[in-house]
Design a protein around this motif. Structure first.
Motif, PDB file in Angstrom:
ATOM      1  N   ARG A   1       2.219  -7.709  -6.463  1.00  0.00           N
ATOM      2  CA  ARG A   1       2.164  -6.573  -5.530  1.00  0.00           C
ATOM      3  C   ARG A   1       0.861  -5.795  -5.639  1.00  0.00           C
ATOM      4  O   ARG A   1       0.598  -4.917  -4.809  1.00  0.00           O
ATOM      5  CB  ARG A   1       3.363  -5.645  -5.764  1.00  0.00           C
TER       6      ARG A   1
ATOM      7  N   GLN B   1       1.782   4.287  -4.398  1.00  0.00           N
ATOM      8  CA  GLN B   1       1.506   2.900  -4.792  1.00  0.00           C
ATOM      9  C   GLN B   1       2.016   2.581  -6.193  1.00  0.00           C
ATOM     10  O   GLN B   1       1.739   1.500  -6.722  1.00  0.00           O
ATOM     11  CB  GLN B   1       0.009   2.624  -4.694  1.00  0.00           C
TER      12      GLN B   1
ATOM     13  N   HIS C   1       1.338  -9.993 -11.430  1.00  0.00           N
ATOM     14  CA  HIS C   1       1.354  -8.707 -10.719  1.00  0.00           C
ATOM     15  C   HIS C   1       1.082  -8.928  -9.229  1.00  0.00           C
ATOM     16  O   HIS C   1       0.072  -8.462  -8.689  1.00  0.00           O
ATOM     17  CB  HIS C   1       0.291  -7.767 -11.311  1.00  0.00           C
TER      18      HIS C   1
ATOM     19  N   ASN D   1       3.370  -0.816  -6.934  1.00  0.00           N
ATOM     20  CA  ASN D   1       2.442  -1.946  -6.830  1.00  0.00           C
ATOM     21  C   ASN D   1       1.398  -1.941  -7.947  1.00  0.00           C
ATOM     22  O   ASN D   1       0.529  -2.821  -7.968  1.00  0.00           O
ATOM     23  CB  ASN D   1       1.732  -1.905  -5.472  1.00  0.00           C
TER      24      ASN D   1
ATOM     25  N   GLU E   1      -1.267  -5.499  -2.555  1.00  0.00           N
ATOM     26  CA  GLU E   1      -0.922  -4.444  -1.592  1.00  0.00           C
ATOM     27  C   GLU E   1      -1.516  -3.107  -2.029  1.00  0.00           C
ATOM     28  O   GLU E   1      -2.050  -2.356  -1.205  1.00  0.00           O
ATOM     29  CB  GLU E   1       0.595  -4.327  -1.467  1.00  0.00           C
TER      30      GLU E   1
END
Length: 305
Positions: free
Chosen positions: A182, A149, A180, A152, A185
Motif C-alpha cells: 500500500r 495515509q 508494504h 499505507n 498509494e
C-alpha cells in the motif's frame, strides 16, 4: 518558506564553510553535555530498528558539544562514516548566545530546538504538534504525507520507537512493495521539498514526515507549538493508547457500538452532545477549563484503580 531565516548570523556562518560554522556554534560555551546517537557505517545514516525489532541500530552516549562537532568534521573524510546526530536539544538552555542572535519572529514565545548531524535519514513519523523547521547548515530533504495515509505507511511498534511516536517501517530509499504494497498509494499523496540554508518548512499537526540530511554537516532548528488547545487538556496520544486497551479487542458488534459513542460524545457528529442539558448538569461535557480537566483526571484515576 524560502529564505525565512536567511538573515540569521548562523546561516551566514554556514555559508562560509563547515569550519566557520563550528567556530560560530562554539563561540559561546555550551552550558551542559549533550546526548548523541551513532549508527554503524553499514547503516548508511539510517536511524532505525535492529534486524529483529528488539532494539535500535544505533547507540546513545553523552559528551561535550565541541567534541561531537570535532568528530563530525573528521567524519567528512571517511568514505562510509557512521551516522552521527545530536537531536532536539533546547537551544535557549544549551547555547544561549545562539538563541539570542538567531530568532524566529513568527514564534517569539516558542523555545527552539537544534538538530546536528551528518548524512542521516529519519523514517517518516508524526509529531502531535505544529512545527516550523529551519535549515541552518547543509541541505535537508523533507517528504510529507497527510495523516489519512497512516494505513499505507505501515507504522511500527508503539512501545519501542526511535522517534517518540511510531515510525513508518517502509525504507523510502528502497521500498519493499511485496511487504508494504500500500505504500505505492501513500507515495501518490507525498510532497517533497529540499531546503537550502536559510529556508524553512511548515509541517502541520500530525503530518508524517521523513527527513534526509544531504551534507556531511547539517544543522536544523525547529519550533514545536500547539495552538487552540485549552489549558490542561489531556494528551490525545495517551488517549489513543487507552482506546486501544479499551476497544480494540472487543467483539465487532460492540466495537461498532463504541465507535458510535465516540462519534457522538467526542467528535460531535450530532452536534454538541450536552446542548439539551442545563449548565449545572453538563458535568464532564461542560465548557473546557482547567478545573474540569482536573476532575476528569481524578475520575479516570479512580476508574483505573
Amino acid at each position: 518558506m524560502r529564505g525565512l531565516v536567511s538573515d540569521w548570523p548562523a546561516v551566514a556562518a554556514a555559508r562560509e564553510g563547515d569550519e566557520r560554522f563550528v567556530d560560530y556554534l562554539t563561540s559561546g560555551p555550551a552550558t551542559r553535555p549533550v546526548t548523541a546517537i551513532a549508527a554503524p557505517p553499514g547503516e548508511h545514516g539510517r536511524f532505525f530498528y535492529n534486524a529483529d525489532l528488539t532494539g535500535f541500530n544505533f547507540v546513545t552516549g553523552q559528551g561535550h558539544l565541541p567534541m561531537f562537532l570535532s568528530d563530525l568534521l573528521l567524519a567528512r573524510h571517511v568514505p562510509d562514516p557512521p551516522g552521527m546526530a545530536v537531536q532536539s536539544e533546547d537551544i535557549s538552555q544549551l547555547l544561549p548566545h545562539f538563541a539570542r542572535e538567531n530568532r524566529l519572529h513568527l514564534l517569539p514565545r516558542v523555545s527552539p530546538r537544534i538538530w546536528i548531524g551528518n548524512r542521516i535519514r529519519v523514517a517518516p513519523h508524526y509529531d502531535v504538534k505544529e512545527n516550523i523547521a529551519c535549515c541552518v547548515a547543509g541541505r535537508r530533504r523533507f517528504t510529507l504525507f497527510p495523516p489519512d495515509q497512516i494505513g499505507n505507511l505501515y507504522p511500527g511498534p508503539f512501545e519501542l520507537t526511535p522517534a517518540g511516536t511510531p515510525v513508518s517501517m517502509v525504507n523510502m530509499d528502497a521500498p519493499d512493495l511485496v511487504a508494504h504494497p500500500r505504500f505505492s498509494e501513500a507515495w501518490k499523496h507525498a510532497a517533497q521539498a529540499t531546503l537550502m540554508p536559510g529556508d524553512a518548512i511548515y509541517i502541520p499537526y500530525c503530518w508524517w514526515h521523513g527527513v534526509e540530511s544531504l551534507e556531511p554537516l547539517s544543522v536544523l532548528v525547529n519550533y514545536w507549538w500547539n495552538e487552540g488547545e485549552p489549558e490542561g487538556v489531556g494528551g490525545p496520544y495517551d488517549a489513543l493508547l487507552h482506546a486501544i486497551l479499551a476497544y480494540r479487542h472487543l467483539p465487532p458488534a460492540r466495537r461498532a457500538v463504541w465507535r458510535g459513542m465516540l462519534e457522538h460524545y467526542v467528535f460531535e457528529a450530532n452536534g454538541d452532545p450536552a446542548a439539551h442539558l442545563p449548565e449545572r448538569a453538563k458535568g464532564v461535557l461542560g465548557a473546557p477549563e482547567p478545573g474540569l480537566f482536573t476532575r476528569m483526571r481524578q475520575i479516570i484515576r479512580e476508574a483505573l484503580g
